[in-house]
Write a protein that holds these residues in place. Structure first.
Motif, PDB file in Angstrom:
ATOM      1  N   LYS A   1       0.958  -1.018   0.166  1.00 11.10           N
ATOM      2  CA  LYS A   1      -0.060  -0.052   0.115  1.00 11.10           C
ATOM      3  C   LYS A   1       1.038   1.332  -0.067  1.00 11.10           C
ATOM      4  O   LYS A   1       0.619   2.296  -0.590  1.00 11.10           O
ATOM      5  N   GLU A   2       2.027   1.260   0.717  1.00 14.27           N
ATOM      6  CA  GLU A   2       2.959   2.367   0.983  1.00 14.27           C
ATOM      7  C   GLU A   2       3.653   2.802  -0.459  1.00 14.27           C
ATOM      8  O   GLU A   2       3.841   3.908  -0.847  1.00 14.27           O
ATOM      9  N   VAL A   3       3.911   1.729  -1.066  1.00 13.70           N
ATOM     10  CA  VAL A   3       4.664   1.552  -2.338  1.00 13.70           C
ATOM     11  C   VAL A   3       3.403   2.225  -3.390  1.00 13.70           C
ATOM     12  O   VAL A   3       4.068   2.990  -4.317  1.00 13.70           O
ATOM     13  N   LEU A   4       2.460   1.906  -3.628  1.00 20.46           N
ATOM     14  CA  LEU A   4       1.434   2.403  -4.345  1.00 20.46           C
ATOM     15  C   LEU A   4       0.982   3.697  -4.116  1.00 20.46           C
ATOM     16  O   LEU A   4       0.748   4.771  -5.147  1.00 20.46           O
ATOM     17  N   PHE A   5       0.794   4.159  -2.905  1.00 11.97           N
ATOM     18  CA  PHE A   5       0.627   5.663  -2.544  1.00 11.97           C
ATOM     19  C   PHE A   5       1.715   6.496  -2.981  1.00 11.97           C
ATOM     20  O   PHE A   5       1.598   7.391  -3.689  1.00 11.97           O
ATOM     21  N   ARG A   6       3.008   5.903  -2.680  1.00  9.71           N
ATOM     22  CA  ARG A   6       4.258   6.787  -3.269  1.00  9.71           C
ATOM     23  C   ARG A   6       4.241   6.737  -4.737  1.00  9.71           C
ATOM     24  O   ARG A   6       4.479   7.927  -5.401  1.00  9.71           O
ATOM     25  N   SER A   7       3.921   5.737  -5.438  1.00 12.27           N
ATOM     26  CA  SER A   7       4.085   5.791  -7.007  1.00 12.27           C
ATOM     27  C   SER A   7       2.841   6.654  -7.493  1.00 12.27           C
ATOM     28  O   SER A   7       3.261   7.458  -8.285  1.00 12.27           O
ATOM     29  N   VAL A   8       1.642   6.879  -6.771  1.00 13.72           N
ATOM     30  CA  VAL A   8       0.654   7.553  -7.354  1.00 13.72           C
ATOM     31  C   VAL A   8       0.992   9.319  -7.125  1.00 13.72           C
ATOM     32  O   VAL A   8       1.015   9.938  -7.982  1.00 13.72           O
ATOM     33  N   ASN A   9       1.676   9.464  -5.915  1.00  9.61           N
ATOM     34  CA  ASN A   9       2.040  10.783  -5.469  1.00  9.61           C
ATOM     35  C   ASN A   9       3.342  11.132  -6.603  1.00  9.61           C
ATOM     36  O   ASN A   9       3.219  12.425  -7.318  1.00  9.61           O
ATOM     37  N   ASP A  10       4.256  10.233  -6.939  1.00 11.00           N
ATOM     38  CA  ASP A  10       5.467  10.838  -7.792  1.00 11.00           C
ATOM     39  C   ASP A  10       4.806  10.924  -9.175  1.00 11.00           C
ATOM     40  O   ASP A  10       5.202  11.934  -9.933  1.00 11.00           O
ATOM     41  N   ASP A  11       4.014   9.907  -9.694  1.00  8.61           N
ATOM     42  CA  ASP A  11       3.279   9.902 -11.012  1.00  8.61           C
ATOM     43  C   ASP A  11       2.578  11.205 -11.358  1.00  8.61           C
ATOM     44  O   ASP A  11       2.906  11.792 -12.178  1.00  8.61           O
ATOM     45  N   LEU A  12       1.814  11.641 -10.271  1.00  5.96           N
ATOM     46  CA  LEU A  12       1.002  12.826 -10.421  1.00  5.96           C
ATOM     47  C   LEU A  12       1.780  14.163 -10.315  1.00  5.96           C
ATOM     48  O   LEU A  12       1.574  15.123 -11.264  1.00  5.96           O
ATOM     49  N   LEU A  13       2.941  14.269  -9.604  1.00  8.12           N
ATOM     50  CA  LEU A  13       3.587  15.327  -9.602  1.00  8.12           C
ATOM     51  C   LEU A  13       4.408  15.609 -11.075  1.00  8.12           C
ATOM     52  O   LEU A  13       4.619  16.677 -11.565  1.00  8.12           O
ATOM     53  N   LYS A  14       4.936  14.469 -11.471  1.00  9.16           N
ATOM     54  CA  LYS A  14       5.560  14.416 -12.768  1.00  9.16           C
ATOM     55  C   LYS A  14       4.672  14.968 -13.837  1.00  9.16           C
ATOM     56  O   LYS A  14       4.805  15.826 -14.851  1.00  9.16           O
TER      57      LYS A  14
ATOM     58  N   PRO B   1       1.985   9.013 -22.186  1.00  9.51           N
ATOM     59  CA  PRO B   1       2.688   8.092 -21.300  1.00  9.51           C
ATOM     60  C   PRO B   1       2.518   8.247 -19.555  1.00  9.51           C
ATOM     61  O   PRO B   1       2.372   7.363 -18.876  1.00  9.51           O
ATOM     62  N   LEU B   2       2.827   9.570 -19.337  1.00 12.92           N
ATOM     63  CA  LEU B   2       2.595  10.212 -17.964  1.00 12.92           C
ATOM     64  C   LEU B   2       1.058   9.852 -17.421  1.00 12.92           C
ATOM     65  O   LEU B   2       0.981   9.354 -16.377  1.00 12.92           O
ATOM     66  N   MET B   3       0.097  10.166 -18.136  1.00 21.98           N
ATOM     67  CA  MET B   3      -1.315   9.725 -17.917  1.00 21.98           C
ATOM     68  C   MET B   3      -1.408   8.517 -17.908  1.00 21.98           C
ATOM     69  O   MET B   3      -2.198   8.110 -16.910  1.00 21.98           O
ATOM     70  N   THR B   4      -0.852   7.748 -18.654  1.00 17.63           N
ATOM     71  CA  THR B   4      -1.343   6.415 -18.446  1.00 17.63           C
ATOM     72  C   THR B   4      -0.673   5.657 -17.153  1.00 17.63           C
ATOM     73  O   THR B   4      -1.198   4.789 -16.282  1.00 17.63           O
TER      74      THR B   4
END
Length: 440
Positions: A111-124, A154-157
């Motif tokens: 869960k922590e890895v997914l949350f962090r992934s969403v954060n990083d992808d959204l910021l990019k 690609p970022l949107m995906t």
């Protein structure tokens, strides 16, 4: 001897009563623990679910505003830019909420890895869109399209995929909570049965208490299921409205009011229902297929977003070079469909939407584009879309032509059966002629 038996009987009764009391206490402990555990899981799942829903809603709103800014003129984009900035701030605020949730998650957990992934992808994604906005007035449409295709989509995906995985993780917690509930329910039933064997009073007490707690858990399960289904429906509705908005914006660039996508979707649905009524393509025309094609029809011209305004709005006939550029919108539309909804929608719907965007300009005789497919090589959904799209284009006024009469438009469609269009689809369409005239 009798005294000894009486004492023994009393001792046995005492043990039975004691066992019954202990059974009741243990039963209550199990049920209280079960209820506490279930409430804790519900709280955690609702927290994640609420965050996923909020992020999803804001992301669709941001994508809609971003598309509007890119396709609007300088004179009309001020208000849209303000709305875009406001939405971006809301997303960044939600990421701060994300950060607070992250503090309470176990480091390195799924869960922590997914949350962090969403954060990083959204910021990019947000940062690259800032770059895209800066290019709007200084770079050519081709450069903007290349940047959008290479980086933004690609970022949107990635963002959509991360949110989709987080949503799936939430559903797995729901399933786990159901399994835990079932396990403790079995324990409760077993203890209740033992209590009945030992002493009648114990079983009555156990049944009353078990029924009350299990009834409460059942109500919570119903509520949780209702909440989950309602959230999925809201996200689906937001997504559909966003897609319709983007499709409207694409149409408005070529002088349309946005009604073209609604009219063609309506025509496509009428043709599909007529075919089902006559029993045609029975192995394909399921309720699910008809729904998917009808909902996907508005996305048929999404690829026009990459076509420069000078070509899209040219009042006269296109040059061969300009027409080659215009033809690229079909293949581009198929790719855009996958980029926008590929990570969050079911594969069947995505494939249908992509086929419609990709192949609705193919011709029955093989002289269409982009691949030159012919006959039944062309997906059924695209063959139906072709008739609806051409008919509505004929009767509509465009920058390069006056509207054609309904009679002439029907006559042209009929002449092109077997050449441009699938003859069976044309036959179905002509059978609807009176209905279509009545709706004018």
């Amino acid at each position: 001897m009798k005294k000894s038996l009486s004492v023994s009987a009393l001792f046995v009764i005492f043990l039975a009563e004691l066992a019954g009391i202990i059974g009741i206490i243990y039963l209550r402990h199990c049920l209280d623990f079960q209820s506490t555990l279930f409430n804790s899981v519900i709280g955690q799942v609702f927290e994640v679910e609420s965050d996923v829903e909020q992020i999803q809603s804001l992301l669709y709103k941001y994508e809609y505003n971003m598309t509007s800014v890119l396709t609007s003129s300088k004179a009309t984009q001020s208000e849209t830019l303000e709305e875009l900035s406001k939405t971006e701030l809301e997303i960044r605020d939600q990421l701060l909420v994300h950060g607070e949730i992250l503090k309470n998650l176990e480091a390195g957990s799924e869960k922590e890895v997914l949350f962090r992934s969403v954060n990083d992808d959204l910021l990019k994604y947000l940062n690259f869109n800032v770059v895209l906005l800066s290019m709007k007035d200084s770079e050519s449409p081709e450069a903007i399209a290349e940047f959008t295709t290479s980086y933004i989509f690609p970022l949107m995906t990635n963002v959509n995929s991360s949110i989709h995985r987080l949503s799936k993780l939430t559903k797995s917690y729901i399933e786990k909570s159901k399994a835990d509930t079932a396990l403790y329910s079995k324990k409760s039933q077993l203890i209740s049965f033992i209590g009945f064997i030992i002493i009648i009073i114990s079983i009555f007490t156990s049944i009353i208490y078990s029924y009350r707690v299990l009834k409460d858990l059942e109500e919570k399960n119903k509520f949780f299921k209702s909440k989950s289904e309602s959230s999925e429906m809201r996200i689906s509705e937001i997504q559909y409205n966003t897609i319709m908005g983007i499709a409207d914006l694409v149409e408005s660039r070529s002088g349309e009011t946005g009604q073209h996508v609604k009219r063609t979707s309506h025509l496509v649905n009428k043709i599909l229902m007529q075919a089902k009524k006559k029993g045609m393509w029975a192995d394909v025309l399921t309720e699910s297929f008809i729904d998917c094609v009808t909902r996907a029809a508005p996305m048929h011209d999404l690829g026009k977003i990459i076509i420069p305004d000078a070509i899209l709005n040219k009042p006269g006939k296109l040059t061969p070079e300009e027409f080659e550029i215009m033809k690229t919108h079909a293949a581009a539309g198929g790719k855009i469909v996958h980029d926008i909804i590929g990570g969050i929608e079911d594969k069947k719907y995505v494939d249908i939407a992509s086929d419609i965007a990709n192949y609705h300009h193919e011709k029955w005789n093989g002289k269409g584009y982009p691949t030159g497919k012919k006959g039944e090589e062309i997906p059924l959904c695209a063959r139906i879309m072709a008739v609806a799209d051409v008919f509505d284009a004929l009767i509509a006024e465009r920058c390069y032509k006056k509207p054609m009469s309904y009679e002439d438009a029907f006559a042209l469609i009929e002449r092109e059966a077997g050449e441009h269009f699938d003859p069976d689809v044309v036959e179905l369409f002509l059978e609807l002629k009176d209905e279509i005239f009545a709706e004018r």
